[in-house]
Design a protein around this motif. Sequence first.
Motif, PDB file in Angstrom:
ATOM      1  N   GLU A 114      49.495  30.366  71.815  1.00  0.00           N
ATOM      2  CA  GLU A 114      48.760  29.133  71.453  1.00  0.00           C
ATOM      3  C   GLU A 114      47.880  28.886  73.011  1.00  0.00           C
ATOM      4  O   GLU A 114      46.888  27.992  72.565  1.00  0.00           O
ATOM      5  N   GLN A 280      47.906  19.700  73.704  1.00  0.00           N
ATOM      6  CA  GLN A 280      48.524  19.445  72.302  1.00  0.00           C
ATOM      7  C   GLN A 280      47.933  20.410  71.338  1.00  0.00           C
ATOM      8  O   GLN A 280      46.669  20.577  71.473  1.00  0.00           O
ATOM      9  N   ARG A 281      48.467  20.698  70.303  1.00  0.00           N
ATOM     10  CA  ARG A 281      47.903  21.463  69.340  1.00  0.00           C
ATOM     11  C   ARG A 281      46.829  20.761  68.528  1.00  0.00           C
ATOM     12  O   ARG A 281      47.065  19.523  68.615  1.00  0.00           O
ATOM     13  N   SER A 282      45.942  21.469  68.205  1.00  0.00           N
ATOM     14  CA  SER A 282      44.923  20.833  67.424  1.00  0.00           C
ATOM     15  C   SER A 282      44.230  21.562  66.301  1.00  0.00           C
ATOM     16  O   SER A 282      44.457  23.142  66.472  1.00  0.00           O
ATOM     17  N   GLU A 283      43.781  21.125  65.253  1.00  0.00           N
ATOM     18  CA  GLU A 283      42.901  21.968  64.157  1.00  0.00           C
ATOM     19  C   GLU A 283      41.604  22.531  64.690  1.00  0.00           C
ATOM     20  O   GLU A 283      40.729  23.196  64.049  1.00  0.00           O
ATOM     21  N   VAL A 284      41.133  21.927  65.768  1.00  0.00           N
ATOM     22  CA  VAL A 284      39.836  21.977  66.418  1.00  0.00           C
ATOM     23  C   VAL A 284      39.954  23.339  67.488  1.00  0.00           C
ATOM     24  O   VAL A 284      40.700  23.074  68.265  1.00  0.00           O
ATOM     25  N   ASN A 286      39.229  25.442  70.983  1.00  0.00           N
ATOM     26  CA  ASN A 286      38.512  25.022  71.984  1.00  0.00           C
ATOM     27  C   ASN A 286      37.634  26.089  72.476  1.00  0.00           C
ATOM     28  O   ASN A 286      37.416  27.007  71.437  1.00  0.00           O
ATOM     29  N   LYS A 291      43.744  26.883  69.193  1.00  0.00           N
ATOM     30  CA  LYS A 291      43.889  25.618  68.607  1.00  0.00           C
ATOM     31  C   LYS A 291      44.836  24.666  69.558  1.00  0.00           C
ATOM     32  O   LYS A 291      45.770  24.447  69.171  1.00  0.00           O
ATOM     33  N   VAL A 292      44.447  24.407  70.718  1.00  0.00           N
ATOM     34  CA  VAL A 292      45.199  23.524  71.484  1.00  0.00           C
ATOM     35  C   VAL A 292      43.957  22.607  72.411  1.00  0.00           C
ATOM     36  O   VAL A 292      42.907  23.241  72.521  1.00  0.00           O
ATOM     37  N   GLN A 293      44.200  21.617  72.840  1.00  0.00           N
ATOM     38  CA  GLN A 293      43.169  20.656  73.480  1.00  0.00           C
ATOM     39  C   GLN A 293      43.917  19.743  74.483  1.00  0.00           C
ATOM     40  O   GLN A 293      44.991  19.394  74.071  1.00  0.00           O
ATOM     41  N   VAL A 295      44.949  16.532  76.197  1.00  0.00           N
ATOM     42  CA  VAL A 295      45.101  15.116  75.647  1.00  0.00           C
ATOM     43  C   VAL A 295      45.460  14.485  77.341  1.00  0.00           C
ATOM     44  O   VAL A 295      46.452  14.566  77.937  1.00  0.00           O
TER      45      VAL A 295
END
Length: 309
Positions: A114, A280-284, A286, A291-293, A295
């Motif tokens: 991830e 944090q996991r994200s659907e967007v 990077n 898929k982590v961004q 925060v």
Amino acid sequence: MPHSHHSHSGQFCKHAKGILEDVVVEAIRQKFEVYGLTEHVPRYRAEDLYPEEAGVTLDELASQFERFLDEAHRLKAKYASQITLLVGLETEYITGSDLDNLERLLTHVGSRVEYVVGSVHHVNAIPIDFDVDTFHKALDTLDAGFGAQHQQQVFLSRYFDAQYELLRRFRPEIVGHFDLCRLYNPGLMFADYPAAWVKAERNIKFAIEYGALFEVNAAAFRKGWDSAFPGRDVVKLILKHGGRFALSDDSHGPHAVGFNYHRLPEYLKEVGVLELWYLQRSEVVNTAGRKVQPVQLQNTWQVHDFWFR
């Protein structure tokens, strides 16, 4: 809060202790909310194995990493109601083939990794954090004909050039122990080595540009430093350019989960770090395609209950 983005266990790392599940259980006991499981990637040359890995084959290292991913994801699901586990890896850059193999590995494992902790542990293919003698061996591979000052500057420059190549190719979400190159000389000031300092600043600006977080790594305290990684001069340079920080314990077993975290508030306040971030996991996706961004921790980190246990 609290968070850690960098850890190991003896189950999948010969210089660590304990099993991975015990690391997770200890993180839960200490009330960590986000905890990153980030084993070292395999190495690809027999000469790069450490003494404690005598008798381990390269194929066994590769399968060990696969088993790590399987176990990490099993634990992520098992303990999802108690803690957010992120599954990542910590890089190695010994020779150029390590980066080529890392690229293939990331393609192979896909979303099972991830995020990436981008770390450099070698200069001229020699470990710089194994012990003092090996560190000096790495230093002595560089020409000292123009004196010790020049030799040290070349050493630091090689380190930061390797770090830059790693950042450029993989855009790790977490920049691991930025100044490990001065592990055995914590009083060294990069400003005394202008060519190396310029390269360090280049790396910082590049990492900020693509969105990395710089880990504040508490392991430096147990290695005899009076600060975390990175040291004060680097933290101030990162802040100058608007960089962001995340916490890591770099634990090497359940006994070291959260170790020396109690020393972080004083250090962070001293160097002027007012904000902390976490992944944090994200659907967007990077900039690295993962898929982590990052925060920002809401509310003032200094007053979190964790620091007053």
